[in-house]
Design a protein around this motif. Sequence first.
Motif, PDB file in Angstrom:
ATOM      1  N   THR A 183       0.796  -1.290   0.005  1.00  0.00           N
ATOM      2  CA  THR A 183      -0.036  -0.088  -0.011  1.00  0.00           C
ATOM      3  C   THR A 183       0.881   1.238  -0.050  1.00  0.00           C
ATOM      4  O   THR A 183       0.799   2.117  -0.631  1.00  0.00           O
ATOM      5  CB  THR A 183      -1.025  -0.130   1.269  1.00  0.00           C
ATOM      6  OG1 THR A 183      -1.761  -1.300   0.988  1.00  0.00           O
ATOM      7  CG2 THR A 183      -1.805   1.223   1.270  1.00  0.00           C
ATOM      8  N   LEU A 184       1.902   1.227   0.836  1.00  0.00           N
ATOM      9  CA  LEU A 184       2.773   2.654   0.931  1.00  0.00           C
ATOM     10  C   LEU A 184       3.543   2.549  -0.490  1.00  0.00           C
ATOM     11  O   LEU A 184       3.523   3.753  -0.769  1.00  0.00           O
ATOM     12  CB  LEU A 184       3.751   2.455   2.008  1.00  0.00           C
ATOM     13  CG  LEU A 184       3.360   2.345   3.502  1.00  0.00           C
ATOM     14  CD1 LEU A 184       4.192   1.777   4.535  1.00  0.00           C
ATOM     15  CD2 LEU A 184       2.655   3.706   3.709  1.00  0.00           C
ATOM     16  N   ALA A 185       3.994   1.527  -1.013  1.00  0.00           N
ATOM     17  CA  ALA A 185       4.832   1.814  -2.080  1.00  0.00           C
ATOM     18  C   ALA A 185       4.010   2.070  -3.434  1.00  0.00           C
ATOM     19  O   ALA A 185       4.618   2.754  -4.126  1.00  0.00           O
ATOM     20  CB  ALA A 185       5.611   0.377  -2.695  1.00  0.00           C
ATOM     21  N   LYS A 186       2.863   1.669  -3.365  1.00  0.00           N
ATOM     22  CA  LYS A 186       1.937   2.184  -4.549  1.00  0.00           C
ATOM     23  C   LYS A 186       1.094   3.439  -4.451  1.00  0.00           C
ATOM     24  O   LYS A 186       0.650   3.875  -5.509  1.00  0.00           O
ATOM     25  CB  LYS A 186       0.830   1.139  -4.812  1.00  0.00           C
ATOM     26  CG  LYS A 186       1.377  -0.373  -5.237  1.00  0.00           C
ATOM     27  CD  LYS A 186       0.603  -1.369  -5.270  1.00  0.00           C
ATOM     28  CE  LYS A 186       0.983  -2.668  -5.739  1.00  0.00           C
ATOM     29  NZ  LYS A 186       0.001  -3.722  -5.684  1.00  0.00           N
ATOM     30  N   ALA A 187       1.225   4.026  -3.204  1.00  0.00           N
ATOM     31  CA  ALA A 187       0.397   5.211  -2.855  1.00  0.00           C
ATOM     32  C   ALA A 187       0.940   6.382  -3.457  1.00  0.00           C
ATOM     33  O   ALA A 187       2.168   6.415  -3.664  1.00  0.00           O
ATOM     34  CB  ALA A 187       0.405   5.581  -1.607  1.00  0.00           C
ATOM     35  N   PRO A 188       0.310   7.254  -4.211  1.00  0.00           N
ATOM     36  CA  PRO A 188       0.925   8.633  -4.606  1.00  0.00           C
ATOM     37  C   PRO A 188       1.548   9.400  -3.623  1.00  0.00           C
ATOM     38  O   PRO A 188       1.011   9.060  -2.536  1.00  0.00           O
ATOM     39  CB  PRO A 188      -0.314   9.322  -5.137  1.00  0.00           C
ATOM     40  CG  PRO A 188      -1.432   8.261  -5.534  1.00  0.00           C
ATOM     41  CD  PRO A 188      -0.981   7.243  -4.516  1.00  0.00           C
ATOM     42  N   ALA A 189       2.438  10.154  -3.893  1.00  0.00           N
ATOM     43  CA  ALA A 189       3.263  10.772  -3.086  1.00  0.00           C
ATOM     44  C   ALA A 189       2.421  11.713  -2.200  1.00  0.00           C
ATOM     45  O   ALA A 189       2.527  11.960  -0.993  1.00  0.00           O
ATOM     46  CB  ALA A 189       4.613  11.445  -3.404  1.00  0.00           C
ATOM     47  N   GLU A 190       1.834  12.460  -2.903  1.00  0.00           N
ATOM     48  CA  GLU A 190       0.963  13.461  -2.418  1.00  0.00           C
ATOM     49  C   GLU A 190      -0.094  13.002  -1.290  1.00  0.00           C
ATOM     50  O   GLU A 190      -0.228  13.418  -0.173  1.00  0.00           O
ATOM     51  CB  GLU A 190       0.213  14.092  -3.485  1.00  0.00           C
ATOM     52  CG  GLU A 190       1.000  14.904  -4.489  1.00  0.00           C
ATOM     53  CD  GLU A 190       1.296  13.733  -5.673  1.00  0.00           C
ATOM     54  OE1 GLU A 190       0.311  13.047  -5.967  1.00  0.00           O
ATOM     55  OE2 GLU A 190       2.664  13.737  -6.294  1.00  0.00           O
ATOM     56  N   ALA A 191      -0.774  11.815  -1.696  1.00  0.00           N
ATOM     57  CA  ALA A 191      -1.763  11.054  -0.984  1.00  0.00           C
ATOM     58  C   ALA A 191      -1.080  10.638   0.366  1.00  0.00           C
ATOM     59  O   ALA A 191      -1.633  10.631   1.570  1.00  0.00           O
ATOM     60  CB  ALA A 191      -2.531  10.094  -1.577  1.00  0.00           C
ATOM     61  N   LEU A 192       0.122   9.970   0.422  1.00  0.00           N
ATOM     62  CA  LEU A 192       0.641   9.565   1.461  1.00  0.00           C
ATOM     63  C   LEU A 192       1.201  10.646   2.427  1.00  0.00           C
ATOM     64  O   LEU A 192       1.109  10.635   3.558  1.00  0.00           O
ATOM     65  CB  LEU A 192       2.189   8.901   1.072  1.00  0.00           C
ATOM     66  CG  LEU A 192       2.924   8.061   2.113  1.00  0.00           C
ATOM     67  CD1 LEU A 192       1.932   7.116   3.028  1.00  0.00           C
ATOM     68  CD2 LEU A 192       4.244   7.434   1.518  1.00  0.00           C
TER      69      LEU A 192
END
Length: 156
Positions: free
Chosen positions: A22-31
């Motif tokens: 989940t962390l690897a696939k998440a867009p940077a802005e969303a994370l």
Amino acid sequence: MKDFVSDPNGDPNGARKGWMSTLAKAPAEALLAAWQGYGQQVPFSWLRAPEVGAVMVRGRAGAVGAAFNLGEMSVTRCSLKLEDGRVGHAVVQGRDRKKAEIAALVDALMQGAEGEAVEAAVLAPLRATAAEKAGARAEKAAATKVEFFTMVRGEN
């Protein structure tokens, strides 16, 4: 407290694989937004500061057959250690050092008592957004689906 280190299928790292994915696939802005929503400063020390590199992406034609080198992809990796000794790791696509840092922090926090709070504040919104995007993509693909049928000619 929920046990985040094991999953019901008996894989001791199954839950960790899930949140790391989940962390690897998440867009940077969303994370970053989800992390800011968590709102806690976490002191840590670097074991390996974020560093940018490349990995070879391999593929298989039709998911079968011999593997071949598809090409290289940029990744950023890091490792950190919290004050209580927990270690977090991250490998994320691209060159975003801050995303790698946050992903490693979340990994470390998920291994302790804060796991449920981090799950609710950071991971659940990221999973919901990913599911929403997957649903929209599936809907768009379904709209292009063609139904083929054969009419019986009656000559049998």
